[in-house]
Scaffold this motif. Structure first.
Motif, PDB file in Angstrom:
ATOM      1  N   ASP A 133      17.837  33.850 -10.240  1.00 25.30           N
ATOM      2  CA  ASP A 133      16.610  34.471  -9.743  1.00 25.30           C
ATOM      3  C   ASP A 133      16.827  34.812  -8.271  1.00 25.30           C
ATOM      4  O   ASP A 133      16.938  33.931  -7.421  1.00 25.30           O
ATOM      5  CB  ASP A 133      15.440  33.502  -9.901  1.00 25.30           C
ATOM      6  N   THR A 162      13.980  33.678  -5.473  1.00 29.22           N
ATOM      7  CA  THR A 162      13.959  32.294  -4.969  1.00 29.22           C
ATOM      8  C   THR A 162      15.355  31.731  -4.758  1.00 29.22           C
ATOM      9  O   THR A 162      15.500  30.608  -4.291  1.00 29.22           O
ATOM     10  CB  THR A 162      13.201  31.383  -5.951  1.00 29.22           C
ATOM     11  N   THR A 207      17.541  30.697  -6.954  1.00 26.11           N
ATOM     12  CA  THR A 207      17.779  29.539  -7.815  1.00 26.11           C
ATOM     13  C   THR A 207      18.148  30.024  -9.214  1.00 26.11           C
ATOM     14  O   THR A 207      17.996  31.197  -9.544  1.00 26.11           O
ATOM     15  CB  THR A 207      16.523  28.652  -7.930  1.00 26.11           C
TER      16      THR A 207
END
Length: 60
Positions: A26, A29, A31
């Protein structure tokens, strides 16, 4: 430059694993969606790249 052989099945496996890692990341973010599975993907990607490049050096 000598004609070097690339293991086609290993290359396909590396592309599939790399695309799976890319899809799970992602960027908003920074992460991973499934961190434990992505650790396994990352390790297998590194091992696959190692064997791909190791095979090139032995043929020289």
């Amino acid at each position: 430059m000598k004609n070097q052989k690339i293991s086609f099945p290993l290359l396909i496996i590396i592309i599939i694993i790399g695309s799976g890692l890319y899809k799970d990341f992602d960027f908003a973010t920074l992460t991973f969606k499934r961190p434990y599975l992505d650790i396994v993907y990352g390790i297998s990607l590194i091992v696959g790249l190692y064997f791909l490049f190791k095979g090139k050096k032995e043929s020289e």
